[in-house]
Design a protein around this motif. Sequence first.
Motif, PDB file in Angstrom:
ATOM      1  N   LYS A 227      70.927  32.203  54.106  1.00  0.00           N
ATOM      2  CA  LYS A 227      70.371  32.810  53.239  1.00  0.00           C
ATOM      3  C   LYS A 227      71.113  33.971  52.569  1.00  0.00           C
ATOM      4  O   LYS A 227      72.056  34.306  53.202  1.00  0.00           O
ATOM      5  N   GLU A 228      71.075  33.981  51.741  1.00  0.00           N
ATOM      6  CA  GLU A 228      72.028  35.010  50.597  1.00  0.00           C
ATOM      7  C   GLU A 228      72.309  35.809  50.492  1.00  0.00           C
ATOM      8  O   GLU A 228      73.622  36.406  50.792  1.00  0.00           O
ATOM      9  N   ASP A 245      89.283  32.392  48.111  1.00  0.00           N
ATOM     10  CA  ASP A 245      88.900  31.702  47.770  1.00  0.00           C
ATOM     11  C   ASP A 245      87.615  30.863  48.244  1.00  0.00           C
ATOM     12  O   ASP A 245      87.614  29.391  47.584  1.00  0.00           O
ATOM     13  N   LEU A 246      87.402  30.812  49.180  1.00  0.00           N
ATOM     14  CA  LEU A 246      85.985  29.743  48.813  1.00  0.00           C
ATOM     15  C   LEU A 246      85.444  30.500  48.183  1.00  0.00           C
ATOM     16  O   LEU A 246      84.434  29.342  47.490  1.00  0.00           O
ATOM     17  N   LEU A 247      84.686  31.445  47.368  1.00  0.00           N
ATOM     18  CA  LEU A 247      83.912  31.589  46.509  1.00  0.00           C
ATOM     19  C   LEU A 247      84.507  31.203  45.417  1.00  0.00           C
ATOM     20  O   LEU A 247      83.629  30.722  44.041  1.00  0.00           O
ATOM     21  N   LYS A 255      78.576  32.257  42.611  1.00  0.00           N
ATOM     22  CA  LYS A 255      79.797  33.219  42.551  1.00  0.00           C
ATOM     23  C   LYS A 255      78.949  34.677  42.524  1.00  0.00           C
ATOM     24  O   LYS A 255      79.779  35.226  43.368  1.00  0.00           O
ATOM     25  N   GLU A 256      78.699  34.604  41.296  1.00  0.00           N
ATOM     26  CA  GLU A 256      78.725  35.919  40.631  1.00  0.00           C
ATOM     27  C   GLU A 256      77.024  36.935  41.302  1.00  0.00           C
ATOM     28  O   GLU A 256      76.898  38.000  41.609  1.00  0.00           O
ATOM     29  N   ARG A 257      76.007  35.724  41.576  1.00  0.00           N
ATOM     30  CA  ARG A 257      75.237  36.376  42.511  1.00  0.00           C
ATOM     31  C   ARG A 257      75.709  36.561  44.244  1.00  0.00           C
ATOM     32  O   ARG A 257      75.315  38.279  44.405  1.00  0.00           O
ATOM     33  N   LEU A 258      76.404  36.084  44.968  1.00  0.00           N
ATOM     34  CA  LEU A 258      76.887  36.800  46.218  1.00  0.00           C
ATOM     35  C   LEU A 258      78.202  37.863  46.013  1.00  0.00           C
ATOM     36  O   LEU A 258      78.019  38.602  46.541  1.00  0.00           O
ATOM     37  N   GLU A 266      83.874  46.370  48.435  1.00  0.00           N
ATOM     38  CA  GLU A 266      84.561  44.438  48.984  1.00  0.00           C
ATOM     39  C   GLU A 266      84.137  43.414  48.018  1.00  0.00           C
ATOM     40  O   GLU A 266      85.688  42.854  47.888  1.00  0.00           O
ATOM     41  N   ALA A 267      83.267  44.007  47.208  1.00  0.00           N
ATOM     42  CA  ALA A 267      83.591  42.667  45.623  1.00  0.00           C
ATOM     43  C   ALA A 267      84.600  42.968  44.768  1.00  0.00           C
ATOM     44  O   ALA A 267      85.018  42.411  44.919  1.00  0.00           O
TER      45      ALA A 267
END
Length: 435
Positions: A227-228, A245-247, A255-258, A266-267
């Motif tokens: 789940k997101e 690296d994962l994003l 990517k932007e949503r997460l 953190e972001a």
Amino acid sequence: MAVVTPRVFVSHLSGIAVFDPNGDPVGRLRDLVALLRIGARPPRLLGLVVEVISRRRIFVPMTRVTGVESGQIVITGVINMRRFEQRTSETLVLGELLDRRVRLVETGEDVTVLDIGITRLPARRDWEIEKIFVRKGKGGALRRKGEALTVEWSAVTGFSREEHGQGAESLLATFEQLRPADLAGVLHHLSPKRRSEVAAALDDDRLADVLEELPEDDQVEILGKLKEERAADVLEAMDPDDAADLLSELPEEEKERLLGLMRPEEAADVRRLMSYEERTAGGLMTTDPIVLRPASTVAEALARVRDPDLSPALAAQVYVCRPPDETPTGKYLGLVHFQRLLRDPPFTLVSSIADTDLPPLPPDTPLPQVTSYLAAYNMVAAPVVDESGALLGAVTVDDVLDHLLPEDWREDGLHGSGPAGLTGAGHLGKAADGR
């Protein structure tokens, strides 16, 4: 006199050492391969999945097993070093049978499989599944409240049907002591369905550690099935450079949503890392080195170094900077090696022993120069500083190695590398594995 055959529960076998008759180690047991049979006949064990020193997983037929004792398995004969590939007719005992929901034939009650007992047939080298240790109830958080009992294989039904929403508690218990890299190997070799179920059962920190050790395809697959909100939590628990690296492997919209679901601080770290070219000091660095103010003491530095969550490379040195303490910091003043901290009295100020002569790296330093820097100065980590003199992060030797090795090195490592062939485990037996 009746012949007594040994019975062993598979949870006791997970990860134990496998030896040849001379006592030399062959590898460690990662799973058992079974063949389910029609009707109530107990499944026959075909062999073992053994992870050898090179991390290759090979198949060892049960006919090669001469002893299953406390803490070890002894095999004999010549074994085939070809990488194990599961066939459609085969079932992994640990990976696919534990935590299954099955039904008692006599009462029709649903039960959860907690463990499986295997036994060696009299006067033969064949093994089969004999007993099933189950718990009544619906499983999940209330599972431990149900009655537990051991029954014959023939007393349960439902192993042959595909199960959706299979749990993972018992499977994870068998691998509780595995390092993240080894647990990553377990996940990599499971079916996509089972891999998703096991990943969902791991806590955020453990899953983050395991994701960092998986190939990119596995990372993207697992993250995509969470789940997101939980995916964002797991990304926050990862090292910022690994999360970046994962994003970077995800579509822009996802990517932007997460990133939007992650905590802003953190972001921000992850976005900053993603702004640098991948094979530069800025793209390689982590934003979480140990940062201390000039007035901090050696005792404070050692307390920070003791953090068990730090990698050895990050714990090897501390960075002395003016406030703020979070990257990007105030002016970078120098670094103190761990060995120097051990040589000076606890009350010594870190600013008085900092190495100020070692030049830091600009964030646009290309990978070859970063590698040369670490080699020239015998370092396991290097400070990355911007034009204003602020510490942005630190490049560690493990991140450099990640980018020096071939792109698929993690997948090769999880499959096992090296030439395929045969190796002796004693001098008896035939080379063929019977598969």
